[in-house]
Design an enzyme around this catalytic site. Structure first.
Site, PDB file in Angstrom:
ATOM      1  N   HIS A   1      14.082  -6.235 -17.228  1.00  0.00           N
ATOM      2  CA  HIS A   1      13.836  -5.060 -16.866  1.00  0.00           C
ATOM      3  C   HIS A   1      15.124  -4.447 -16.368  1.00  0.00           C
ATOM      4  O   HIS A   1      15.357  -4.174 -15.038  1.00  0.00           O
ATOM      5  CB  HIS A   1      12.773  -4.540 -15.893  1.00  0.00           C
ATOM      6  CG  HIS A   1      12.316  -3.584 -15.556  1.00  0.00           C
ATOM      7  ND1 HIS A   1      12.111  -2.571 -16.299  1.00  0.00           N
ATOM      8  CD2 HIS A   1      11.840  -2.888 -14.129  1.00  0.00           C
ATOM      9  CE1 HIS A   1      11.596  -1.465 -15.566  1.00  0.00           C
ATOM     10  NE2 HIS A   1      11.451  -1.694 -14.461  1.00  0.00           N
TER      11      HIS A   1
ATOM     12  N   GLY B   1       1.152   1.577  -4.920  1.00  0.00           N
ATOM     13  CA  GLY B   1      -0.060   0.803  -4.313  1.00  0.00           C
ATOM     14  C   GLY B   1      -1.274   1.858  -4.226  1.00  0.00           C
ATOM     15  O   GLY B   1      -2.264   1.871  -4.734  1.00  0.00           O
TER      16      GLY B   1
ATOM     17  N   ALA C   1       0.549  -1.168  -0.025  1.00  0.00           N
ATOM     18  CA  ALA C   1       0.185  -0.002  -0.092  1.00  0.00           C
ATOM     19  C   ALA C   1       0.934   1.359  -0.014  1.00  0.00           C
ATOM     20  O   ALA C   1       0.685   2.219   0.390  1.00  0.00           O
ATOM     21  CB  ALA C   1      -1.119   0.000   1.180  1.00  0.00           C
TER      22      ALA C   1
HETATM   23  N1  APR Z   1       3.671  -7.998   2.169  1.00  0.00           N
HETATM   24  C1  APR Z   1       2.815  -6.807   1.814  1.00  0.00           C
HETATM   25  N2  APR Z   1       3.415  -5.720   1.672  1.00  0.00           N
HETATM   26  C2  APR Z   1       4.686  -5.599   1.976  1.00  0.00           C
HETATM   27  C3  APR Z   1       5.471  -6.509   2.324  1.00  0.00           C
HETATM   28  C4  APR Z   1       4.947  -7.959   2.390  1.00  0.00           C
HETATM   29  N3  APR Z   1       5.626  -8.994   2.763  1.00  0.00           N
HETATM   30  N4  APR Z   1       6.854  -6.152   2.410  1.00  0.00           N
HETATM   31  C5  APR Z   1       6.692  -4.939   2.397  1.00  0.00           C
HETATM   32  N5  APR Z   1       5.520  -4.628   2.055  1.00  0.00           N
HETATM   33  C6  APR Z   1       5.107  -3.164   1.728  1.00  0.00           C
HETATM   34  C7  APR Z   1       5.823  -1.807   2.256  1.00  0.00           C
HETATM   35  O1  APR Z   1       5.521  -1.971   3.730  1.00  0.00           O
HETATM   36  C8  APR Z   1       5.443  -0.804   1.731  1.00  0.00           C
HETATM   37  O2  APR Z   1       4.141  -0.158   2.027  1.00  0.00           O
HETATM   38  O3  APR Z   1       5.282  -2.743   0.242  1.00  0.00           O
HETATM   39  C9  APR Z   1       5.105  -1.553   0.021  1.00  0.00           C
HETATM   40  C10 APR Z   1       5.944  -0.875  -1.059  1.00  0.00           C
HETATM   41  O4  APR Z   1       5.688   0.536  -1.255  1.00  0.00           O
HETATM   42  P1  APR Z   1       6.945   1.557  -1.363  1.00  0.00           P
HETATM   43  O5  APR Z   1       7.863   1.367  -0.319  1.00  0.00           O
HETATM   44  O6  APR Z   1       6.126   2.887  -1.283  1.00  0.00           O
HETATM   45  O7  APR Z   1       7.322   1.198  -2.849  1.00  0.00           O
HETATM   46  P2  APR Z   1       6.824   1.544  -4.225  1.00  0.00           P
HETATM   47  O8  APR Z   1       7.453   2.810  -4.553  1.00  0.00           O
HETATM   48  O9  APR Z   1       5.432   1.385  -4.173  1.00  0.00           O
HETATM   49  O10 APR Z   1       7.582   0.535  -5.031  1.00  0.00           O
HETATM   50  C11 APR Z   1       7.220  -1.132  -4.709  1.00  0.00           C
HETATM   51  O11 APR Z   1       7.523  -1.880  -6.861  1.00  0.00           O
HETATM   52  O12 APR Z   1       8.888  -0.483  -8.830  1.00  0.00           O
HETATM   53  C12 APR Z   1       8.903  -1.454  -7.874  1.00  0.00           C
HETATM   54  O13 APR Z   1      11.344  -1.230  -7.353  1.00  0.00           O
HETATM   55  C13 APR Z   1       9.968  -1.006  -6.772  1.00  0.00           C
HETATM   56  O14 APR Z   1      10.469  -3.026  -5.687  1.00  0.00           O
HETATM   57  C14 APR Z   1       9.628  -1.795  -5.609  1.00  0.00           C
HETATM   58  C15 APR Z   1       8.126  -1.798  -5.532  1.00  0.00           C
END
Ligand code: APR
Length: 312
Positions: free
Chosen positions: A178, A15, A11
């Site tokens: 990628h 997300g 999220a």
């Molecule tokens: N289950 C669910 N969510 C998780 C888990 C898990 N086991 N571990 C981490 N998360 C959540 C984090 O708590 C965080 O809210 O995944 C979310 C990732 O969000 P951001 O840190 O804002 O990252 P974002 O920019 O959305 O990118 C996510 O996509 O493009 C790729 O390289 C990027 O791997 C990264 C991913």
């Protein structure tokens, strides 16, 4: 007919943008899932988005949760769980952290959403989507990775700016992994059918291709975290083509089983996405140079997969 259910695992930045888009475009109800430590954050974001819906006149139900039971029965699941890059990191640097995360997500999805169409965004993309498929055992038509649309969009933008034409008229195709050795297929890059090589001199094209390859890193360096608007829209194009059976031809990471000469790996190739998921993998003719670049890209995907396979 009941509204479709779309679960977003993670999220965070992408997300949240995905949820906003899905609600605005009325594609379905949204479940915004995150880890227990971020459950209230997910609930708060869901509430903010539902209130946004009230302003826009959209009825989508948006639920924030850390309970996988709320994901049960989802039609589509989009995974961004994990950590994004920080300046100086490559996508492969994320593997240590994001591999256990994708395994945890996959184990839970296998239980609660066995019929979902799954789109993976987490990086390193080609390895994450491979592992999701391996752990869930979902059919290959139902598991795809988002990368090619984003890389192609970056190429599209830079070409449009260079040629001083509308982005709407530029068509591009970027294949392969990628990573920094992704493969721009120039024969498929046109401005409304006119080959870009007729419009842009070779040195400028080469410079643009180099910028596309480093396009993700350019943003990470500026923002301190990775891009989120364009990645979210790219995943939406895939989600929408599936849910609305649009049968769009899009570059997506899919499991190859001999297509383009590769087997047992996920890599970006043109596919048709419709109600059946990946309905067709389209094999286009590549020049000798493009084949060579694809082989290099496949070798990098393979070397990341070696790390994944060793740790199982
Ligand atoms: N289950 C669910 N969510 C998780 C888990 C898990 N086991 N571990 C981490 N998360 C959540 C984090 O708590 C965080 O809210 O995944 C979310 C990732 O969000 P951001 O840190 O804002 O990252 P974002 O920019 O959305 O990118 C996510 O996509 O493009 C790729 O390289 C990027 O791997 C990264 C991913």
């Amino acid at each position: 007919m009941a509204r479709k259910k779309i679960a977003l695992i993670g999220a965070g930045n992408i997300g949240g943008e995905l949820a906003a888009y899905i609600a605005r475009e009325q594609l379905g109800d949204v479940v915004l899932f995150d880890i227990p430590a971020k459950a209230d954050y997910a609930r708060g974001k869901a509430l903010d988005l539902e209130q946004n819906g009230a302003v826009l006149g959209r009825d989508a139900k948006i639920t924030g949760t850390s309970n996988y039971d709320d994901v049960a029965g989802s039609d589509v699941v989009i995974i961004t769980a994990g950590i994004p890059r920080k300046p100086g990191q490559s996508r492969d640097d994320l593997i240590g952290t994001n591999l256990p995360i994708i395994r945890d997500v996959a184990t839970n999805l296998k239980r609660v959403a066995p019929n979902a169409f799954v789109i993976v965004i987490s990086n390193p993309l080609d390895a994450m989507v491979y592992e999701l498929k391996r752990v869930t055992g979902f059919p290959r038509e139902k598991v795809v990775g988002m990368a090619g649309i984003l890389d192609s969009a970056r190429f599209q933008l830079f070409l449009a700016r260079e040629a001083n034409v509308s982005v709407a008229d530029v068509r591009t195709m970027v294949l392969g992994g990628h990573g920094d050795d992704m493969v721009p297929v120039l024969s498929a890059c046109t401005v409304n059918g006119v080959g870009v090589e007729h419009l842009i001199p070779k040195e400028r094209l080469d410079a643009i291709i180099a910028r596309v390859r480093g396009g993700g890193g350019e943003i990470v360096k500026l923002m301190g975290t990775s891009a989120f608007y364009a990645p979210a829209s790219s995943a939406i194009a895939m989600c929408e083509s599936y849910l609305l059976d649009r049968k769009r031809l899009l570059p997506c990471a899919v499991q190859l089983d001999g297509e383009y000469g590769y087997k047992d790996l996920f890599m970006g190739v043109p596919v048709i996405l419709g109600a059946g998921g990946v309905e067709k993998i389209v094999e286009i003719p590549l020049t000798a140079g493009e084949k060579e670049m694809l082989a290099k890209s496949a070798a990098s995907v393979q070397s990341t997969l070696d790390i994944v396979r060793k740790s199982t």
